[in-house]
Design an enzyme around this catalytic site. Sequence first.
Site, PDB file in Angstrom:
ATOM      1  N   GLY C  16     -20.132 -52.268   7.048  1.00 36.29           N
ATOM      2  CA  GLY C  16     -20.183 -53.723   6.903  1.00 36.29           C
ATOM      3  C   GLY C  16     -19.782 -54.411   8.190  1.00 36.29           C
ATOM      4  O   GLY C  16     -18.808 -54.022   8.825  1.00 36.29           O
ATOM      5  N   ARG C  81     -25.500 -48.752   6.988  1.00 34.13           N
ATOM      6  CA  ARG C  81     -24.967 -47.521   6.378  1.00 34.13           C
ATOM      7  C   ARG C  81     -25.884 -46.396   6.834  1.00 34.13           C
ATOM      8  O   ARG C  81     -27.043 -46.629   7.187  1.00 34.13           O
ATOM      9  CB  ARG C  81     -24.984 -47.611   4.848  1.00 34.13           C
ATOM     10  N   ASP C 112     -13.570 -46.989   7.175  1.00 32.47           N
ATOM     11  CA  ASP C 112     -13.256 -45.591   6.876  1.00 32.47           C
ATOM     12  C   ASP C 112     -14.486 -44.700   6.721  1.00 32.47           C
ATOM     13  O   ASP C 112     -14.466 -43.540   7.144  1.00 32.47           O
ATOM     14  CB  ASP C 112     -12.294 -45.468   5.697  1.00 32.47           C
ATOM     15  N   THR C 135     -13.305 -54.013  10.198  1.00 29.61           N
ATOM     16  CA  THR C 135     -13.650 -54.217   8.787  1.00 29.61           C
ATOM     17  C   THR C 135     -12.859 -55.399   8.258  1.00 29.61           C
ATOM     18  O   THR C 135     -11.682 -55.544   8.574  1.00 29.61           O
ATOM     19  CB  THR C 135     -13.349 -52.973   7.919  1.00 29.61           C
ATOM     20  N   ASP C 137     -11.826 -55.715   5.395  1.00 33.07           N
ATOM     21  CA  ASP C 137     -11.012 -55.317   4.251  1.00 33.07           C
ATOM     22  C   ASP C 137      -9.561 -54.987   4.617  1.00 33.07           C
ATOM     23  O   ASP C 137      -8.702 -54.910   3.743  1.00 33.07           O
ATOM     24  CB  ASP C 137     -11.651 -54.106   3.556  1.00 33.07           C
ATOM     25  N   ASP C 139      -8.205 -52.261   5.263  1.00 28.33           N
ATOM     26  CA  ASP C 139      -7.765 -51.146   4.423  1.00 28.33           C
ATOM     27  C   ASP C 139      -7.609 -49.832   5.182  1.00 28.33           C
ATOM     28  O   ASP C 139      -7.670 -48.755   4.575  1.00 28.33           O
ATOM     29  CB  ASP C 139      -8.720 -50.982   3.239  1.00 28.33           C
ATOM     30  N   ARG C 181     -13.365 -54.529  -1.115  1.00 28.44           N
ATOM     31  CA  ARG C 181     -13.654 -53.184  -1.642  1.00 28.44           C
ATOM     32  C   ARG C 181     -12.589 -52.749  -2.645  1.00 28.44           C
ATOM     33  O   ARG C 181     -12.563 -53.279  -3.752  1.00 28.44           O
ATOM     34  CB  ARG C 181     -13.788 -52.193  -0.498  1.00 28.44           C
TER      35      ARG C 181
END
Lengths: 343, 343, 343, 343
Positions: C16, C81, C112, C135, C137, C139, C181
């Site tokens: 993303g 992707r 990740d 990212t 996110d 995360d 996510r």
Amino acid sequence: MTKANMKRIGILTSGGDAPGMNAAIRSVVLAAHHYHIDVVGFYHGYNGLIEPEYVQQSKVLTLADVNGIIHCGGTILKSARCPKMHTEQGLQAAADTLAAENIDALVVVGGDGSFTGLIALQAYWQGQVIGIPGTIDNDLAGTDFTIGFATAVNTAIEAIDKIRDTADAFERAFIVELMGRHSGHITFNVGIACAAEQVLSFENFSPQHATQTLVTIAKEIKQAQQERHSSYIIVIAENLWQGGATALAQQLQQQGIECTACVLGHIQRGGSPVAKDRILATKMGVAAVQALISSKSNIMIAEQHSAMCHITLAEAIKQGKLVSQQLVDAQQNILALTAQTQC
Amino acid sequence: MTKANMKRIGILTSGGDAPGMNAAIRSVVLAAHHYHIDVVGFYHGYNGLIEPEYVQQSKVLTLADVNGIIHCGGTILKSARCPKMHTEQGLQAAADTLAAENIDALVVVGGDGSFTGLIALQAYWQGQVIGIPGTIDNDLAGTDFTIGFATAVNTAIEAIDKIRDTADAFERAFIVELMGRHSGHITFNVGIACAAEQVLSFENFSPQHATQTLVTIAKEIKQAQQERHSSYIIVIAENLWQGGATALAQQLQQQGIECTACVLGHIQRGGSPVAKDRILATKMGVAAVQALISSKSNIMIAEQHSAMCHITLAEAIKQGKLVSQQLVDAQQNILALTAQTQC
Amino acid sequence: MTKANMKRIGILTSGGDAPGMNAAIRSVVLAAHHYHIDVVGFYHGYNGLIEPEYVQQSKVLTLADVNGIIHCGGTILKSARCPKMHTEQGLQAAADTLAAENIDALVVVGGDGSFTGLIALQAYWQGQVIGIPGTIDNDLAGTDFTIGFATAVNTAIEAIDKIRDTADAFERAFIVELMGRHSGHITFNVGIACAAEQVLSFENFSPQHATQTLVTIAKEIKQAQQERHSSYIIVIAENLWQGGATALAQQLQQQGIECTACVLGHIQRGGSPVAKDRILATKMGVAAVQALISSKSNIMIAEQHSAMCHITLAEAIKQGKLVSQQLVDAQQNILALTAQTQC
Amino acid sequence: MTKANMKRIGILTSGGDAPGMNAAIRSVVLAAHHYHIDVVGFYHGYNGLIEPEYVQQSKVLTLADVNGIIHCGGTILKSARCPKMHTEQGLQAAADTLAAENIDALVVVGGDGSFTGLIALQAYWQGQVIGIPGTIDNDLAGTDFTIGFATAVNTAIEAIDKIRDTADAFERAFIVELMGRHSGHITFNVGIACAAEQVLSFENFSPQHATQTLVTIAKEIKQAQQERHSSYIIVIAENLWQGGATALAQQLQQQGIECTACVLGHIQRGGSPVAKDRILATKMGVAAVQALISSKSNIMIAEQHSAMCHITLAEAIKQGKLVSQQLVDAQQNILALTAQTQC
């Protein structure tokens, strides 16, 4: 000239940049492509027709060149002032370049200085010429709006909304100087939209009343602070007050008023265009190509009551378009209403 | 003092306003309400404790008063400088007001001047005192960030992104003067974030090298324009160059460089706070109330590595926090890398 | 490998897109240029190493390529992707391309999934590999922040500030679903920053309590509307509630609560990066090149307490970084405080 | 009724909120104050005239009440739908309240539903009634623009500019559903301004051609992706396609097109109004008060070619104002031009 004959359009952006110039370039290129016409971009305003270094940069603009630029401020063709366009040699050099490049028509996105050049050029070159009004000042006659004006107004109100936060926190007076060259379009619109307590522009102020204005404003500010415990924002057109906002602030300080001058300056020129300017530029770009195909020349594309129309270049620049009396009145009314609150 | 004894907290905002001050006020009120403590708001900074006219404006802040303000710039409690806090009479008057209002603890959102007042006040008043760092300058020691800094940096980069549009269109040099009082936090962060070609701040410039700097910059600008055909933006800290950005622009013009000075000024103070400042202010407000309940006093709430902590007021103001050498180095590296492109 | 040996770095963006990816690309190119290293850009994520059509698009990135992109969202290298990176053939093809292009080291900006690919690739290719965390996110373990996170949070709060206007006008409940996510970083930060009345995320909600949560929230909304006459905004993490915000809205409607679901969706990914992300990306790009020169491999560049550091790729992805308990607590405190207001 | 007789104006905001409603309220209050007329604010739309709980909230709006609201989204008077205005009892109750409160004239800021109520009310109440067009949909006849429309368009293009970043990074198709009820004003303007590859609205699409449209679009997207390697954005009006953007996305996916649906939803309603809406609302507020003083009733204040005028309420709502054929044509032209690029 008919569509069949029109093979190559030249385009350049000139004078102060305005948000939406890129949208206009894109639109001209897309429309011309539709009619199987090439568009040659010249760089750095009229210098792109005159200075050999820049002439050689000129290139046919592809669809890829104008992809993803509708929302970008500035101009991908660069801009510049060009004093040589006031000389015979400069005009002849520009005409020679246009001839050498086989340009059938020239589109110039700019303001009145740019259109003056375009008028002069016609004595040296026989191609069609079309102006697209691109200037934040909105000071061209015959069109309701120029490309970039709406964005500049919004940029200014966002800035003044921020200044208002501090002004309110300190119940303080701020003087904000706005662009517009010699017209009050930006100043009046911004003044109303940011609820300015005072608007000083060419339409409602004459220099010989400066002293009196100073006294009146000083009195109003004191009332605002003492009776309403509120901030007080003056928006003032550039080139209006001798010495600008800074001088006015000093003169008010001499009257015992604490106040701060802010010159918004060049942040008003750039930035992503608002929808109005993107749409206006897109419509004008299409209209310019269609006008060329219809053999029009020596005109500026204009918008009146949301519809595209043509006016001669001479008319467009003959007199700075005034702020409508209605808008001046509306603002004066609102000011009067606000002032009313002090009694 | 234990929670049981804590009945009324006073709060005021002082010094230059900073986006997020309202979020801090809200957070203190919500947290205090949770612990059944009243919060009395004083208006106009320390003047709210001293000037009778303002003292009588003070009021218990309700939950409704702080509803819908987390995203508002400025401060609902107003702010002001307060010279009387440097006098015995002023300090005594403030102490008297706090006693008369039965205030157990005073929370001040502000910068180093405000905290100096808070330290001085303790000689006249026995209540607990807590500082919350609210200043766009980020110049308080012991905390990674102050409330308002992140917003001011973002406001400045949005403005400079707009200036870049024009700078690019004209391949022109602009000098943008940024706030920060006597620290370079805003200047360095903005310089990196807007890809400024030159950053001039206290950390990398000393006045005795002004002449040499001038020559170097003039040379760099010429190279940028002639070799890379690019714009050149200098960000410069206020109070650094004698005469500010305007003087620097004139001096560069004397070196044959066309350039324009922009003083961003007060648009950097206001505006809706970015998420970072809203969250920081919210965490600090809760932490302040919890610290008061834990009988803490004479401290500033700070954030280190995303966690709340306490440092003494004396430490917080003893020396302007420097820009981390790492950030200065990073910026110098990037500049060096950019400069590399000219060879 | 020493600086002398390092000749060509490959770079790609994967997964993303995140605001600041372009700033990272720019920084890697500028830093590499400083050390006389070429940077080859591969397009469309790992597909740029695998699909012949894309491999042939790869090119050495010039300084001009990365000029004027620091403030642009998205990624000039495109992203995608790439399922083939989970296959032997895909990995071998990627390795072959890197060998054929004489790449000494590969820098991947992504999350990740992208780093899992980078770990796998090392069994097929001997060059150095470095990850830069890009990212929204946030995360990834071992770094305080990932590039894009700060911008996504700000984009979301600006959207919710707008929704709040309508929610307040109608005293209505809105459920706003946020990206992230399987992590709650965006949700918790946005929840605090926009003064959400309820935050539902992985850290404070478990599916088996869904029914009970529903009843509690319905009751709270009714109280808010009837007792405080106020709006009520729930922010909820995507992938948390079965059927998402839309399902939750329907279930609340079945409890007699009028409410509206808003899925912010992809507006959270794009946009001009805020200062934090531009600076983080710039520092990380420089750090990545310097790490490569120091012969580092198999690491992710990270930021801890504002300083650059390295952690192994395996550590970075081993477990989704949790929202700090401190932030969860802060938010719960604020919620408790708010809830308090209903009694 | 003459100025001398006009003592109390009632005002309410009704229906979907629109940015600029607060500016309109402010303007009515300031103008009325100037003429020594009181303005009573009623809350929650027409419910404020009917529900006793809300009737008792009604209050004379002071200058302080409307200070600092010109830039705020939403409405300080709250809004609501009001089904009771379709009943005799409801209308009678509203009339009774107006009589009991000694209201001479009622100003309603809202859309066609609100004006239908205003027309009906006149059978029960003898006071003057004036509508001010406040709706983001711009679907009222007789006025070039409604308050809130310009802001909604700008909010949408800012969101889509962000989506474009991701769409470009992935060369992906996005379908963005826009508000507008049953009119295409927002959709067409946004479509042009964000350079959407496809615009689907009531003016250029009929449901019986859905299947054919689907095939055409699928083909265009494939061409865009394969030949121009570009993203593809469809903007679509709400209430147009059965099942909305989500259904369209699924149907395209069945044609082998990867695409993502985004429903912008309520972020389009709120936010700080752009200059256009602030100025329009300010002018209309003044015009409404002046119309009342001139004994006008049963009219809507309108703007035509930048000038204020009056049209009857019946005319204003008789038929949804269509998007001008010129704008539809302009957009079709641009699309055609774009499509041209695929050949």
